[in-house]
Design a protein around this motif. Structure first.
Motif, PDB file in Angstrom:
ATOM      1  N   TRP A 117       0.856  -1.192   0.000  1.00 19.29           N
ATOM      2  CA  TRP A 117       0.000   0.000   0.000  1.00 19.29           C
ATOM      3  C   TRP A 117       0.890   1.239   0.000  1.00 19.29           C
ATOM      4  N   ASP A 156       0.945   5.512   0.164  1.00 20.68           N
ATOM      5  CA  ASP A 156       0.198   6.734   0.458  1.00 20.68           C
ATOM      6  C   ASP A 156       0.533   7.868  -0.506  1.00 20.68           C
ATOM      7  N   ARG A 157       1.622   7.703  -1.257  1.00 21.47           N
ATOM      8  CA  ARG A 157       2.031   8.781  -2.165  1.00 21.47           C
ATOM      9  C   ARG A 157       2.863   8.189  -3.297  1.00 21.47           C
ATOM     10  N   SER A 183      -3.496   1.722  -4.808  1.00 19.67           N
ATOM     11  CA  SER A 183      -3.530   2.333  -3.479  1.00 19.67           C
ATOM     12  C   SER A 183      -3.306   3.836  -3.528  1.00 19.67           C
ATOM     13  N   LEU A 184      -2.711   4.325  -4.608  1.00 13.56           N
ATOM     14  CA  LEU A 184      -2.477   5.766  -4.736  1.00 13.56           C
ATOM     15  C   LEU A 184      -3.784   6.550  -4.847  1.00 13.56           C
ATOM     16  N   ALA A 185      -4.889   5.853  -5.120  1.00 10.55           N
ATOM     17  CA  ALA A 185      -6.197   6.517  -5.153  1.00 10.55           C
ATOM     18  C   ALA A 185      -6.761   6.757  -3.754  1.00 10.55           C
ATOM     19  N   GLY A 186      -6.122   6.178  -2.743  1.00  8.53           N
ATOM     20  CA  GLY A 186      -6.542   6.444  -1.377  1.00  8.53           C
ATOM     21  C   GLY A 186      -7.521   5.432  -0.808  1.00  8.53           C
ATOM     22  N   PRO A 187      -7.990   5.690   0.406  1.00 10.56           N
ATOM     23  CA  PRO A 187      -8.827   4.738   1.132  1.00 10.56           C
ATOM     24  C   PRO A 187     -10.119   4.341   0.417  1.00 10.56           C
ATOM     25  N   ARG A 210     -10.395   0.712  -0.910  1.00 12.51           N
ATOM     26  CA  ARG A 210     -10.296  -0.449  -0.007  1.00 12.51           C
ATOM     27  C   ARG A 210     -11.526  -1.344  -0.116  1.00 12.51           C
ATOM     28  N   TRP A 237      -6.710  -5.194   1.344  1.00  9.56           N
ATOM     29  CA  TRP A 237      -7.498  -4.079   0.808  1.00  9.56           C
ATOM     30  C   TRP A 237      -7.964  -4.281  -0.631  1.00  9.56           C
TER      31      TRP A 237
END
Length: 298
Positions: A12, A14-15, A50-54, A57, A216
């Motif tokens: 995952w 975050d950036r 995962s770069l698209a954010g939560p 999930r 996720w």
């Protein structure tokens, strides 16, 4: 040449710079160990979602769209790393837009001179057909490199002999099989397919795998396998055909030194000549003989 094949965890991020740092670290490690050809696995690119954010999930459709939307970012990243380190890379595959609400499972191939190409999966598994928006892409892929002519079949494709045979007849002496399997039985199906393709085409086959749990993304939630390089069990190769095999379910690179002259020698002068004898099947398969039983003895 030296081949590096991956047991790759899906992480995952975050950036975007975290994603780029992972790719740089993996490529730099293999290149630093002298690898000429690096092979990443099928669906390793799902981590780009995962770069698209939560919001992605637990949502397979959202993960698919998000990974596809970052194909160009990853494509440029791996192309740059191949040039920077002077290596050939088969990048991790990911869905790309296939039109009309569908996607194609695609892996990029990158040469150190900056040239790049891609390979698409040909035959969908039941899960990909029934629970995912995936369809077959372009035909079996072969690339010319300074290392030799290389064929690519993605995971399930390796279980179908005629796809590999078409690549062998087009001059491939190495076959790359990036895979992603969620259970040991799936891993062994691909492994056995790879070994069979190495035997019947008298070629080198490289299997890369995903490993670890991904809580996720439903499509790749469990991953099991061991990376390996296989050859024909004949002169110049190990008796069991296993040139190298990494540990099961442990992330990292596994390496093998291979010589394509050994492939040419075994095709020309092996104990068996599967590659050259292949056409002999064609006149026999349509003529199945149903054996007749004689009378049972009194």
């Amino acid at each position: 040449m030296k081949i590096a094949t991956a047991a790759y965890p899906i992480d995952w991020f975050d950036r975007p710079d975290a994603m780029a740092e992972k790719a740089r670290r993996w490529v730099a490690e293999a290149a630093g160990d002298g690898a000429d050809l690096l092979v990443f696995p099928e669906y390793g690119g799902m981590e780009w979602a995962s770069l698209a954010g939560p919001a992605v999930r637990g949502d397979q459709a959202a993960c698919t769209e998000a990974a596809a939307a970052r194909w160009d970012l990853a494509d440029a990243l791996f192309s740059g790393l191949a040039r920077e380190h002077g290596v050939h890379i088969l990048g991790p595959s990911a869905p790309v837009d296939g039109g009309h609400g569908t996607h194609v499972n695609r892996a990029g191939f990158y040469r150190p001179d900056g040239a790049k190409a891609h390979a698409d999966k040909q035959i969908m598994t039941q899960y990909e057909r029934e629970s995912w928006s995936l369809r077959p892409g372009e035909g079996p892929a072969i690339v010319d490199t300074a290392l030799g002519r290389i064929g690519i079949l993605i995971c399930y494709d390796s279980e179908f002999p005629l796809l590999a045979r078409a690549l062998a007849e087009a001059g491939a002496e190495i076959l790359l099989v990036p895979s992603c399997t969620d259970a040991p039985m799936g891993y062994h199906r691909v492994r056995i397919g790879c070994m069979a393709r190495a035997l019947e085409n008298q070629m080198i086959v490289v299997q890369a795998v995903t490993v670890g749990a991904v809580d996720w993304c439903p499509a790749v939630d469990e991953n099991h396998g061991a990376p390996a390089v296989y050859g024909p069990p004949d002169h110049g190769f190990p008796p069991d055909g296993v040139i190298t095999q990494g540990p099961m379910d442990r992330a990292g690179w596994t390496y093998a030194e291979v010589d394509l002259e050994a492939v040419r020698n075994v095709r020309r002068a092996g104990q068996v000549r599967n590659f050259s004898h292949w056409p002999e099947q064609q006149g026999r398969v349509p003529h199945v003989t149903f054996l007749q039983f004689g009378a049972a003895p009194p």
